[in-house]
Motif scaffolding. Structure first.
Motif, PDB file in Angstrom:
ATOM      1  N   ALA A   1     -44.370  14.809 -52.281  1.00 17.66           N
ATOM      2  CA  ALA A   1     -44.259  15.562 -53.525  1.00 17.66           C
ATOM      3  C   ALA A   1     -44.678  14.649 -54.667  1.00 17.66           C
ATOM      4  CB  ALA A   1     -42.828  16.042 -53.729  1.00 17.66           C
ATOM      5  N   ARG A   2     -45.576  15.155 -55.517  1.00 12.93           N
ATOM      6  CA  ARG A   2     -46.118  14.331 -56.586  1.00 12.93           C
ATOM      7  C   ARG A   2     -46.132  15.131 -57.887  1.00 12.93           C
ATOM      8  NH1 ARG A   2     -51.363  11.447 -53.925  1.00 12.93           N
ATOM      9  NH2 ARG A   2     -51.221  10.288 -55.877  1.00 12.93           N
ATOM     10  N   PRO A   3     -45.971  14.456 -59.021  1.00  9.13           N
ATOM     11  CA  PRO A   3     -45.989  15.180 -60.289  1.00  9.13           C
ATOM     12  C   PRO A   3     -47.375  15.735 -60.573  1.00  9.13           C
ATOM     13  CG  PRO A   3     -45.990  12.822 -60.684  1.00  9.13           C
ATOM     14  CD  PRO A   3     -45.801  13.003 -59.213  1.00  9.13           C
ATOM     15  N   GLY A   4     -47.416  16.924 -61.118  1.00 12.53           N
ATOM     16  CA  GLY A   4     -48.700  17.554 -61.420  1.00 12.53           C
ATOM     17  C   GLY A   4     -48.471  18.938 -61.988  1.00 12.53           C
ATOM     18  N   PHE A   5     -49.471  19.771 -61.865  1.00 12.38           N
ATOM     19  CA  PHE A   5     -49.399  21.124 -62.409  1.00 12.38           C
ATOM     20  C   PHE A   5     -48.601  22.010 -61.459  1.00 12.38           C
ATOM     21  CE2 PHE A   5     -51.260  25.284 -63.639  1.00 12.38           C
ATOM     22  CZ  PHE A   5     -50.950  25.231 -64.994  1.00 12.38           C
ATOM     23  N   LEU A   6     -47.532  22.629 -61.953  1.00  5.52           N
ATOM     24  CA  LEU A   6     -46.649  23.423 -61.111  1.00  5.52           C
ATOM     25  C   LEU A   6     -47.153  24.841 -60.885  1.00  5.52           C
ATOM     26  CD1 LEU A   6     -43.041  22.462 -62.289  1.00  5.52           C
ATOM     27  CD2 LEU A   6     -44.226  21.767 -60.207  1.00  5.52           C
ATOM     28  N   ALA A   7     -48.186  25.231 -61.623  1.00  7.06           N
ATOM     29  CA  ALA A   7     -48.756  26.576 -61.478  1.00  7.06           C
ATOM     30  C   ALA A   7     -47.648  27.631 -61.586  1.00  7.06           C
ATOM     31  CB  ALA A   7     -49.522  26.674 -60.167  1.00  7.06           C
ATOM     32  N   ARG A   8     -47.536  28.496 -60.583  1.00  5.69           N
ATOM     33  CA  ARG A   8     -46.583  29.607 -60.672  1.00  5.69           C
ATOM     34  C   ARG A   8     -45.125  29.150 -60.720  1.00  5.69           C
ATOM     35  NH1 ARG A   8     -49.145  34.209 -56.613  1.00  5.69           N
ATOM     36  NH2 ARG A   8     -50.577  35.119 -58.152  1.00  5.69           N
ATOM     37  N   TRP A   9     -44.886  27.947 -60.237  1.00  6.81           N
ATOM     38  CA  TRP A   9     -43.514  27.452 -60.297  1.00  6.81           C
ATOM     39  C   TRP A   9     -43.037  27.311 -61.742  1.00  6.81           C
ATOM     40  CZ3 TRP A   9     -40.203  27.313 -56.399  1.00  6.81           C
ATOM     41  CH2 TRP A   9     -40.709  27.322 -55.101  1.00  6.81           C
ATOM     42  N   ASN A  10     -43.961  27.232 -62.700  1.00  4.81           N
ATOM     43  CA  ASN A  10     -43.553  27.184 -64.097  1.00  4.81           C
ATOM     44  C   ASN A  10     -42.767  28.427 -64.511  1.00  4.81           C
ATOM     45  OD1 ASN A  10     -44.640  24.670 -65.396  1.00  4.81           O
ATOM     46  ND2 ASN A  10     -46.562  25.438 -64.543  1.00  4.81           N
ATOM     47  N   TYR A  11     -43.022  29.534 -63.842  1.00  2.00           N
ATOM     48  CA  TYR A  11     -42.284  30.762 -64.171  1.00  2.00           C
ATOM     49  C   TYR A  11     -40.790  30.576 -63.943  1.00  2.00           C
ATOM     50  CZ  TYR A  11     -40.736  35.619 -64.178  1.00  2.00           C
ATOM     51  OH  TYR A  11     -40.067  36.784 -64.457  1.00  2.00           O
ATOM     52  N   PHE A  12     -40.433  29.945 -62.823  1.00  6.92           N
ATOM     53  CA  PHE A  12     -39.015  29.740 -62.522  1.00  6.92           C
ATOM     54  C   PHE A  12     -38.379  28.795 -63.539  1.00  6.92           C
ATOM     55  CE2 PHE A  12     -41.093  30.860 -58.551  1.00  6.92           C
ATOM     56  CZ  PHE A  12     -40.268  31.875 -58.086  1.00  6.92           C
ATOM     57  N   VAL A  13     -39.139  27.792 -63.970  1.00  8.00           N
ATOM     58  CA  VAL A  13     -38.616  26.806 -64.914  1.00  8.00           C
ATOM     59  C   VAL A  13     -38.559  27.377 -66.327  1.00  8.00           C
ATOM     60  CG1 VAL A  13     -38.978  24.529 -65.933  1.00  8.00           C
ATOM     61  CG2 VAL A  13     -39.471  24.893 -63.503  1.00  8.00           C
ATOM     62  N   ASN A  14     -39.680  27.905 -66.810  1.00  3.67           N
ATOM     63  CA  ASN A  14     -39.801  28.300 -68.218  1.00  3.67           C
ATOM     64  C   ASN A  14     -39.217  29.665 -68.529  1.00  3.67           C
ATOM     65  OD1 ASN A  14     -41.166  25.904 -68.592  1.00  3.67           O
ATOM     66  ND2 ASN A  14     -42.769  26.801 -69.857  1.00  3.67           N
ATOM     67  N   GLU A  15     -39.300  30.590 -67.558  1.00  2.00           N
ATOM     68  CA  GLU A  15     -38.860  31.957 -67.829  1.00  2.00           C
ATOM     69  C   GLU A  15     -37.482  32.275 -67.258  1.00  2.00           C
ATOM     70  OE1 GLU A  15     -40.660  33.686 -69.897  1.00  2.00           O
ATOM     71  OE2 GLU A  15     -42.149  32.085 -69.925  1.00  2.00           O
ATOM     72  N   LEU A  16     -37.134  31.655 -66.151  1.00  4.45           N
ATOM     73  CA  LEU A  16     -35.837  31.932 -65.521  1.00  4.45           C
ATOM     74  C   LEU A  16     -34.818  30.825 -65.739  1.00  4.45           C
ATOM     75  CD1 LEU A  16     -36.916  33.512 -62.094  1.00  4.45           C
ATOM     76  CD2 LEU A  16     -36.511  34.629 -64.302  1.00  4.45           C
TER      77      LEU A  16
ATOM     78  N   ASN B   1     -51.953  39.161 -51.201  1.00  6.20           N
ATOM     79  CA  ASN B   1     -50.812  38.721 -50.403  1.00  6.20           C
ATOM     80  C   ASN B   1     -50.019  37.630 -51.119  1.00  6.20           C
ATOM     81  OD1 ASN B   1     -51.697  40.465 -48.434  1.00  6.20           O
ATOM     82  ND2 ASN B   1     -52.676  38.888 -47.202  1.00  6.20           N
ATOM     83  N   ALA B   2     -50.753  36.682 -51.720  1.00  5.29           N
ATOM     84  CA  ALA B   2     -50.083  35.602 -52.451  1.00  5.29           C
ATOM     85  C   ALA B   2     -49.275  36.166 -53.620  1.00  5.29           C
ATOM     86  CB  ALA B   2     -51.110  34.592 -52.948  1.00  5.29           C
ATOM     87  N   ASP B   3     -49.834  37.170 -54.300  1.00  7.00           N
ATOM     88  CA  ASP B   3     -49.104  37.802 -55.405  1.00  7.00           C
ATOM     89  C   ASP B   3     -47.843  38.486 -54.894  1.00  7.00           C
ATOM     90  OD1 ASP B   3     -51.023  36.955 -57.171  1.00  7.00           O
ATOM     91  OD2 ASP B   3     -52.046  38.888 -57.301  1.00  7.00           O
ATOM     92  N   PHE B   4     -47.975  39.211 -53.793  1.00  7.09           N
ATOM     93  CA  PHE B   4     -46.821  39.913 -53.237  1.00  7.09           C
ATOM     94  C   PHE B   4     -45.731  38.926 -52.843  1.00  7.09           C
ATOM     95  CE2 PHE B   4     -44.226  42.117 -50.175  1.00  7.09           C
ATOM     96  CZ  PHE B   4     -44.164  43.430 -50.655  1.00  7.09           C
ATOM     97  N   LEU B   5     -46.140  37.818 -52.217  1.00 10.20           N
ATOM     98  CA  LEU B   5     -45.165  36.796 -51.839  1.00 10.20           C
ATOM     99  C   LEU B   5     -44.484  36.215 -53.067  1.00 10.20           C
ATOM    100  CD1 LEU B   5     -43.781  34.823 -49.914  1.00 10.20           C
ATOM    101  CD2 LEU B   5     -45.857  33.422 -49.955  1.00 10.20           C
ATOM    102  N   PHE B   6     -45.244  35.956 -54.116  1.00  6.66           N
ATOM    103  CA  PHE B   6     -44.683  35.405 -55.343  1.00  6.66           C
ATOM    104  C   PHE B   6     -43.610  36.335 -55.913  1.00  6.66           C
ATOM    105  CE2 PHE B   6     -45.326  34.888 -60.098  1.00  6.66           C
ATOM    106  CZ  PHE B   6     -44.577  33.727 -60.200  1.00  6.66           C
ATOM    107  N   TYR B   7     -43.922  37.637 -55.972  1.00  9.49           N
ATOM    108  CA  TYR B   7     -42.947  38.594 -56.508  1.00  9.49           C
ATOM    109  C   TYR B   7     -41.726  38.707 -55.599  1.00  9.49           C
ATOM    110  CZ  TYR B   7     -46.927  39.887 -59.425  1.00  9.49           C
ATOM    111  OH  TYR B   7     -47.985  39.850 -60.307  1.00  9.49           O
ATOM    112  N   ALA B   8     -41.945  38.591 -54.285  1.00  7.04           N
ATOM    113  CA  ALA B   8     -40.822  38.639 -53.351  1.00  7.04           C
ATOM    114  C   ALA B   8     -39.902  37.439 -53.545  1.00  7.04           C
ATOM    115  CB  ALA B   8     -41.332  38.692 -51.912  1.00  7.04           C
TER     116      ALA B   8
END
Length: 475
Positions: free
Chosen positions: A260-275, A457-464
């Motif tokens: 695990a290395r520091p970098g761009f979290l991409a969609r994981w930013n949603y959990f951090v910034n929005e939730l 599929n990736a979008d569906f998984l993300f929403y799930a």
């Protein structure tokens, strides 16, 4: 060997035993080929082949040499005069060091800045005069340049803060392209004019309406595990507007030979910034980046020691004033999926939910069913299921055989066409957990393999995952 300009004249040079051959490098006169034979991440052999005859000679370790412990060497480059190889090797220490191997004498000559980090990229310019070297310094990729003739360090280019990767030379041997990633930017391309040490940005990833400058950077953390060993990782905390103790997602990488290395979290930013959820990315024993002893600490019958590292992380979380140890979801893919299931069976009262993406549920059936090209490499890591004692151990620790201990709800994800971890691993853990009345969300994609690559599929998984996490951590 194939000439792309005249494919009809392709010819067979040699037959290589096994499947773990890679890192091919041609000599400047195109008469020889350097190549790596890999037995595991800790054991490789460097060969040089004569392309006219197909005959090859082992050069590291040398033929007839039996090292006291396995050696790993990667990133081969012939020197301009053909008398040696530039490479990275851990022959004389814990970490992959930059070195020159004299093919005449067999001597290794180390050069470059030292430190407790691995060299993870060595690229020689087409004219053979400049080396571009990427070092993994605490998870951050840093670029250094060297004069190939003198092996002296050149001035370091002024790249922006971030992790450097993928050094590629232009055929003019003057321009070098790299990617740089940070918490605020995905991998954007920069070029370096090595003659004047100038840096130019070529791409700038932007999404209309998204201000990536607000994304939080990961912070390094360490904690003591069950045996007193220091384990490290990274935490990305939510913005200050989220008050009170924050829930946590522990995201465990796959591999296990990865980091695990520091970098761009991409969609994981949603959990951090929005939730308002903190994300912790641990590097348990068995991860790369900490030396060859550390990467082997989970091999064979030491498998569950890495799961205990997560148990110790839970203790660290409980000691933090801003984190809620009673609201934790474990997430992981591939080997990380096994880790999630291992946590669910070994620490059932310490998580609120577990998300297993294409993970291993039964080590015996995994090894028996994974594609043949990678089976022997995986046996080095996990153990050989054909050995009775090892088979008994792997059977005993497999999550599917401990499913009666699971209490937290599961989200299990699989691809029907996965050649690495067959979807039947997911089927096993889903059936075993449901038999014990554990709530299970099961997502099987009939057009995916080892992970979801298709955007719908990736979008569906993300929403799930969002729905599952909200239910388990925020209600």
């Amino acid at each position: 060997m194939l000439n792309p300009l005249d494919p009809s004249k392709s010819r067979k040079v040699a037959s290589l035993p096994g499947t773990g051959w890679f890192d091919f490098a041609f000599s400047f006169d195109d008469k020889r080929l350097a190549l790596v034979e890999a037995k595991s991440i800790n054991e490789t052999y460097v060969w040089v082949m004569d392309l006219a005859s197909g005959k090859r000679r082992r050069v590291l370790p040398a033929e007839g040499e039996t090292p006291a412990q396995p050696i790993a060497s990667f990133h081969l480059n012939f020197s301009r005069d053909g008398k040696g190889l530039f490479l990275a090797t851990d022959r004389d220490g814990e970490f992959m060091k930059l070195a020159y191997l004299d093919l005449g004498t067999g001597k290794l000559q180390y050069f470059g800045e030292g430190g407790e980090w691995d060299i993870e990229g060595v690229s020689l310019s087409p004219n053979g005069r400049t080396l571009a070297v990427i070092a993994n310094e605490g998870g951050i990729g840093s670029l250094r340049l060297y004069d190939a003739a003198t092996r002296r360090a050149l001035a370091r280019p002024a790249l922006p803060v971030g992790t450097v990767a993928g050094a590629v030379w232009h055929h003019n041997s003057r321009d070098l392209a790299v990617s740089v990633a940070s918490a605020q930017s995905p991998s954007d391309v920069y070029t370096i004019d090595v003659a004047r040490n100038g840096v130019e940005r070529w791409t700038e990833t932007k999404i209309p309406g998204l201000d990536a400058s607000t994304f939080k950077s990961a912070e390094p953390i360490t904690w003591k595990s069950f045996d007193g060993r220091s384990i490290s990782g990274f935490i990305t905390r939510p913005p200050a507007r989220f008050t009170g103790k924050r829930p946590v997602i522990v995201s465990i990488h796959g591999g296990p030979e990865a980091q695990a290395r520091p970098g761009f979290l991409a969609r994981w930013n949603y959990f951090v910034n929005e939730l308002g959820i903190a994300v912790i990315e641990p590097n348990v024993r068995g991860s790369t980046g900490r030396g060859k002893t550390f990467v082997a600490l989970d091999n064979g019958m030491k498998r569950e020691d890495s799961v205990k590292d997560i148990g110790a992380l839970f203790d660290w979380i409980r000691a933090q004033p801003d984190l809620d140890a009673d609201r934790i979801v474990a997430f992981g893919g591939s080997y990380g999926g096994y880790m999630v299931l291992g946590v669910a069976t070994n620490y059932p009262d310490r998580i609120a939910g577990a998300i297993d993406v294409v993970g291993i549920a039964n080590f015996v059936t995994f090894l028996e069913n994974t594609e043949t090209y990678r089976r022997d490499l995986r046996r080095v890591e996990y153990g050989d299921e054909r050995d009775p004692a090892m088979r008994e151990f792997l059977t005993r620790i497999s999550p599917v055989n401990n499913a009666q201990k699971i209490k937290a709800p599961l989200l299990v994800v699989a691809g029907l066409n996965d050649p690495r971890v067959r979807y039947t691993e997911a089927e096993q853990i889903v059936a075993a957990a449901r038999k014990n009345n554990v709530p299970v969300w099961y997502l099987l994609a009939d057009n995916e393999g080892h992970g979801f690559a298709r955007k719908p599929n990736a979008d569906f998984l993300f929403y799930a995952v969002i729905a599952f996490v909200e239910e388990r951590l925020l209600k």
